[in-house]
Design an enzyme around this catalytic site. Sequence first.
Site, PDB file in Angstrom:
ATOM      1  N   GLU A 263       0.810  -1.380  -0.031  1.00  0.00           N
ATOM      2  CA  GLU A 263      -0.028  -0.040   0.069  1.00  0.00           C
ATOM      3  C   GLU A 263       0.979   1.283  -0.104  1.00  0.00           C
ATOM      4  OE1 GLU A 263       0.474  -2.288   2.433  1.00  0.00           O
ATOM      5  OE2 GLU A 263       0.321  -1.437   4.260  1.00  0.00           O
ATOM      6  N   HIS A 287      -7.910  -4.112  -1.239  1.00  0.00           N
ATOM      7  CA  HIS A 287      -7.264  -3.928   0.096  1.00  0.00           C
ATOM      8  C   HIS A 287      -6.350  -2.720  -0.031  1.00  0.00           C
ATOM      9  CE1 HIS A 287      -5.583  -6.558   3.539  1.00  0.00           C
ATOM     10  NE2 HIS A 287      -4.121  -5.643   2.932  1.00  0.00           N
ATOM     11  N   GLU A 288      -5.374  -2.766  -0.704  1.00  0.00           N
ATOM     12  CA  GLU A 288      -4.195  -1.668  -0.774  1.00  0.00           C
ATOM     13  C   GLU A 288      -4.932  -0.343  -0.708  1.00  0.00           C
ATOM     14  OE1 GLU A 288      -1.935  -3.241   0.135  1.00  0.00           O
ATOM     15  OE2 GLU A 288      -2.199  -5.310  -0.767  1.00  0.00           O
ATOM     16  N   HIS A 291      -5.988   0.360   2.661  1.00  0.00           N
ATOM     17  CA  HIS A 291      -4.876   0.746   3.627  1.00  0.00           C
ATOM     18  C   HIS A 291      -4.720   2.384   3.538  1.00  0.00           C
ATOM     19  CE1 HIS A 291      -3.165  -2.825   5.215  1.00  0.00           C
ATOM     20  NE2 HIS A 291      -2.807  -3.270   4.348  1.00  0.00           N
ATOM     21  N   GLU A 310      -3.706  -4.454   9.381  1.00  0.00           N
ATOM     22  CA  GLU A 310      -4.271  -5.540   8.514  1.00  0.00           C
ATOM     23  C   GLU A 310      -5.821  -6.134   8.772  1.00  0.00           C
ATOM     24  OE1 GLU A 310      -2.837  -5.938   5.736  1.00  0.00           O
ATOM     25  OE2 GLU A 310      -0.953  -5.040   6.041  1.00  0.00           O
ATOM     26  N   ASP A 367       9.722 -10.782   9.180  1.00  0.00           N
ATOM     27  CA  ASP A 367       9.308 -11.472   7.809  1.00  0.00           C
ATOM     28  C   ASP A 367       9.044 -13.153   8.133  1.00  0.00           C
ATOM     29  OD1 ASP A 367       9.534  -9.374   6.235  1.00  0.00           O
ATOM     30  OD2 ASP A 367      11.766  -9.832   5.851  1.00  0.00           O
ATOM     31  N   TYR A 375      -4.503 -10.521   9.913  1.00  0.00           N
ATOM     32  CA  TYR A 375      -5.400 -10.370   8.870  1.00  0.00           C
ATOM     33  C   TYR A 375      -6.684 -10.686   9.122  1.00  0.00           C
ATOM     34  CZ  TYR A 375      -1.621  -9.299   5.779  1.00  0.00           C
ATOM     35  OH  TYR A 375      -0.335  -8.778   4.958  1.00  0.00           O
TER      36      TYR A 375
HETATM   37  N1  BES Z   1       0.959  -4.500   3.728  1.00  0.00           N
HETATM   38  C1  BES Z   1       0.824  -5.586   3.191  1.00  0.00           C
HETATM   39  C2  BES Z   1       2.022  -6.494   2.576  1.00  0.00           C
HETATM   40  C3  BES Z   1       3.067  -6.653   3.562  1.00  0.00           C
HETATM   41  C4  BES Z   1       2.837  -6.961   4.918  1.00  0.00           C
HETATM   42  C5  BES Z   1       4.498  -6.378   3.222  1.00  0.00           C
HETATM   43  C6  BES Z   1       3.835  -7.203   5.776  1.00  0.00           C
HETATM   44  C7  BES Z   1       5.499  -6.579   4.041  1.00  0.00           C
HETATM   45  C8  BES Z   1       5.137  -6.935   5.412  1.00  0.00           C
HETATM   46  C9  BES Z   1      -0.179  -5.810   1.950  1.00  0.00           C
HETATM   47  O1  BES Z   1      -1.287  -4.704   2.581  1.00  0.00           O
HETATM   48  C10 BES Z   1      -1.027  -6.970   1.991  1.00  0.00           C
HETATM   49  O2  BES Z   1      -1.577  -7.325   3.168  1.00  0.00           O
HETATM   50  N2  BES Z   1      -1.042  -7.712   1.034  1.00  0.00           N
HETATM   51  C11 BES Z   1      -1.557  -9.073   0.747  1.00  0.00           C
HETATM   52  C12 BES Z   1      -3.056  -8.689   0.057  1.00  0.00           C
HETATM   53  C13 BES Z   1      -4.127  -9.418   0.505  1.00  0.00           C
HETATM   54  C14 BES Z   1      -4.345  -9.644   2.040  1.00  0.00           C
HETATM   55  C15 BES Z   1      -5.374  -8.810  -0.071  1.00  0.00           C
HETATM   56  C16 BES Z   1      -0.964  -9.952  -0.111  1.00  0.00           C
HETATM   57  O3  BES Z   1       0.328  -9.565  -0.371  1.00  0.00           O
HETATM   58  O4  BES Z   1      -1.369 -11.068  -0.134  1.00  0.00           O
HETATM   59 ZN    ZN Z   2      -2.378  -5.439   3.922  1.00  0.00          ZN
END
Ligand code: BES
Ligand code: ZN
Length: 590
Positions: A263, A287-288, A291, A310, A367, A375
């Site tokens: 996002e 979703h993004e 955010h 999330e 990570d 989520y």
């Molecule tokens: N912010 C996250 C991606 C992220 C989280 C990157 C933690 C690094 C560390 C992003 O908003 C996200 O949640 N992406 C999901 C989308 C889905 C839940 C709709 C993804 O990447 O799958």
């Molecule tokens: Zn997210």
Amino acid sequence: MSRRDPHSYADLDQGRVTHVDLDLDVDFGSRTLSGTATLRLAAPSSGPLDLDTRTLTITNAATPAGVAIPFETAANDAVMGARLRLQLPAGTTAVVISYATSPEASALQWLEPAQTDGGQQPYLFSQCQAIHARSVLPCQDSPLARFTYQAKLTVPEALTAVMAAAPGEKGPGARAGTRAFTFAMPQSIPPYLFAFAVGDIVSRDLGPRSRVYAEPKTLDRAAWEFAEVDSMLLAAEDVFGPYLWDRFDFLVMPSSFPYGGMENPRLTFLTPTLLAGDRSLVNVLAHELAHSWTGNLVTNATIDDFWLNEGFTVWAERRIHEKLYGLEAQALSAAIGRNGLNDALASFGSDSPFTCLKTDGEGKDPDEFYSLVPYEKGFLFVSLLEQTVGREKFDDFIKKYIRHFSFTSITTEQFEEFLDKELPGVAAQVGAQEWIRRPGVPGNAPSFSSARLEHLKGLAAGWAGGARPQVAAAKQWTPEDWQIFLQALPRQLSEADCAWLDGNFQLTKHGNCEILCNWLAIAAGSGYAATRTRTRAFLGEVGRMKYLKPLYTALHKNPETRALAQETFAEHGGGYHPIARGGIERILAG
Ligand code: BES
Ligand code: ZN
């Protein structure tokens, strides 16, 4: 005393960096960024100022007037990186740091032309969440330390630089054969939202506030897939109130991008696996977008409050989805989410502390403990609050929550305090303590059902007893229907069953990555040999961890395909993003 973030060396009592000016040269030959970062402080400061770095080479630190600032870089910590301690002379308001990044910078992926769609030009992109901004610039790398910035990026003249910021002027760079792009980010951001990309990138307008960026070869498909962005933006404003980031543009990334979406404000990054050709995966864009409020305006104070980002965002994503596609669609996506949560609970163990909403990640690599728990358990908790007070009242609460905490970074405790003040008694009524601080999913979790959902689950439940869906009917299923059905099937099918499914529905050739990945995982778990070639190829086509992880896990678990997992990783691992590579290495070592 300021709060401390366990994932940052920053001590906000020493001073606060509130604005950064960057001037960086992007060199594909040496795979480094080099130049200066000028950090401006909220107030004149003196004495030690601790910053986060990771694999940065600091060559000089001085005040803008040229007075040298003593500095010292501590030993590198595997999770935290290396503390950079500056000794500020009395009354310091800004520090100019000259530095270079390393080719191994954890936030950056440098791609060879062959790893792009066009195949002609190299590409570079950043991914700073959770704690990788420190590998791109020395900073107070905690969401508590928000800053505004301006940046100048000098890049090879054939390439275009884009940033999660407002674009400014572009012109010839100082060195021959280069172009310089300037950007300004007037709204303050947490460091993890710092982002840029450099490559053969073009764009097209999709609405008054939105534009899609992509490589030339991908632009048409991307523009078609996400054409609905403006109606999403309007639906989101309905839920949250006005959009405060001026523009909502997005960039479709090369395939090695390790997430579904990120996002980055004003320029969301998206995986190209969303380009299914039928708009069935646009929920990731929703979703993004969501955010922009929950995450980017109201930000988690530390990674231990990640569920605030999330959980609320998944809730909002599904609200937008419901507005655009109806209740039935909403129930199916909630059910797909619940499946993901159950898998995450099973893999952590349901009494693991990582299944609490509020976590304690001190000393651990974010990570490594990333999962769907914040989520989907977060979504259930927010939905429970909504159901308890009723939609109208909850919508007012959400809008007020956003207004109240906009452009701040808050803890779970601050959220709870606000909840208690605005909706007295509700936290106790739903058992918020248990939701937030105990592992697992409490018994009062909302469940989402619909006739369609029950029908599909019923079909899958009958499978073991020999029942099969009607072929003609199943050919009409939506991608969500297929996901529900595949996720509800037994994890191991006979060879004949696999052949029946694939023969009737051509799943191995499917263009929708969600369906393909669910199918290939079942096939791998069942030891079905006919999909192995496709699985191996797919693991070379995509870099999204959501697909890499389950498939490598399934191949690795089965002694018959363990060697295939190793060979596939040896073949393609070099092209994965460093974060994805690390994740797969852990799976294959298990
Ligand atoms: N912010 C996250 C991606 C992220 C989280 C990157 C933690 C690094 C560390 C992003 O908003 C996200 O949640 N992406 C999901 C989308 C889905 C839940 C709709 C993804 O990447 O799958
Ligand atoms: Zn997210």
